[in-house]
Design a protein around this motif. Structure first.
Motif, PDB file in Angstrom:
ATOM      1  N   UNK A   1       0.846  -1.183   0.000  1.00  0.00           N
ATOM      2  CA  UNK A   1       0.000   0.000   0.000  1.00  0.00           C
ATOM      3  C   UNK A   1       0.883   1.234   0.000  1.00  0.00           C
ATOM      4  N   UNK A   2       0.586   2.147  -0.883  1.00  0.00           N
ATOM      5  CA  UNK A   2       1.348   3.384  -1.001  1.00  0.00           C
ATOM      6  C   UNK A   2       0.387   4.567  -0.955  1.00  0.00           C
ATOM      7  N   UNK A   3       0.913   5.733  -0.650  1.00  0.00           N
ATOM      8  CA  UNK A   3       0.136   6.982  -0.702  1.00  0.00           C
ATOM      9  C   UNK A   3       0.893   7.964  -1.579  1.00  0.00           C
ATOM     10  N   UNK A   4       0.157   8.650  -2.430  1.00  0.00           N
ATOM     11  CA  UNK A   4       0.790   9.671  -3.244  1.00  0.00           C
ATOM     12  C   UNK A   4       0.870  10.980  -2.462  1.00  0.00           C
ATOM     13  N   UNK A   5       1.390  12.013  -3.080  1.00  0.00           N
ATOM     14  CA  UNK A   5       1.604  13.267  -2.365  1.00  0.00           C
ATOM     15  C   UNK A   5       0.308  13.970  -1.982  1.00  0.00           C
ATOM     16  N   UNK A   6      -0.816  13.521  -2.541  1.00  0.00           N
ATOM     17  CA  UNK A   6      -2.115  14.091  -2.194  1.00  0.00           C
ATOM     18  C   UNK A   6      -2.836  13.285  -1.118  1.00  0.00           C
ATOM     19  N   UNK A   7      -2.195  12.208  -0.644  1.00  0.00           N
ATOM     20  CA  UNK A   7      -2.781  11.397   0.410  1.00  0.00           C
ATOM     21  C   UNK A   7      -3.652  10.258  -0.086  1.00  0.00           C
ATOM     22  N   UNK A   8      -3.772  10.091  -1.401  1.00  0.00           N
ATOM     23  CA  UNK A   8      -4.583   9.000  -1.945  1.00  0.00           C
ATOM     24  C   UNK A   8      -3.816   7.687  -1.833  1.00  0.00           C
ATOM     25  N   UNK A   9      -4.503   6.662  -1.433  1.00  0.00           N
ATOM     26  CA  UNK A   9      -3.886   5.345  -1.259  1.00  0.00           C
ATOM     27  C   UNK A   9      -4.056   4.536  -2.528  1.00  0.00           C
ATOM     28  N   UNK A  10      -2.993   3.812  -2.898  1.00  0.00           N
ATOM     29  CA  UNK A  10      -3.096   2.891  -4.022  1.00  0.00           C
ATOM     30  C   UNK A  10      -2.276   1.640  -3.704  1.00  0.00           C
ATOM     31  N   UNK A  11      -2.572   0.579  -4.429  1.00  0.00           N
ATOM     32  CA  UNK A  11      -1.931  -0.717  -4.209  1.00  0.00           C
ATOM     33  C   UNK A  11      -1.108  -1.060  -5.443  1.00  0.00           C
ATOM     34  N   UNK A  12       0.096  -1.551  -5.203  1.00  0.00           N
ATOM     35  CA  UNK A  12       0.965  -1.956  -6.303  1.00  0.00           C
ATOM     36  C   UNK A  12       1.827  -3.113  -5.820  1.00  0.00           C
ATOM     37  N   UNK A  13       2.516  -3.747  -6.753  1.00  0.00           N
ATOM     38  CA  UNK A  13       3.426  -4.830  -6.355  1.00  0.00           C
ATOM     39  C   UNK A  13       4.547  -4.277  -5.497  1.00  0.00           C
ATOM     40  N   UNK A  14       5.032  -5.102  -4.590  1.00  0.00           N
ATOM     41  CA  UNK A  14       6.133  -4.687  -3.718  1.00  0.00           C
ATOM     42  C   UNK A  14       7.453  -4.758  -4.440  1.00  0.00           C
TER      43      UNK A  14
END
Length: 70
Positions: A57-70
């Protein structure tokens, strides 16, 4: 409400609701429902996370969460 949630978040929410209902029915008290919600939420989160291998789980600079491969 759960449409934008990840599988882990959905599992935790479903577990918390189920635990609260079962805890309330078994003990016939709000404290039992609270304990059931906590236990169900934690268990649901563990199950949800196990179903998403190699996902972070990652967050972009706007605080939105997204999921991607580790």
């Amino acid at each position: 409400m759960l449409a934008a949630c990840s599988r882990t978040e959905k599992s935790a929410a479903i577990g918390a609701v189920s635990g609260a209902v079962l805890g309330g029915i078994v003990t016939n008290d709000w404290r039992g429902a609270a304990v059931g919600a906590a236990a169900g939420g934690a268990t649901g989160a563990l199950i949800g996370r196990a179903n998403e291998p190699n996902k972070c789980y990652y967050r972009d600079r706007f605080g939105r969460q997204y999921i991607d491969r580790c």
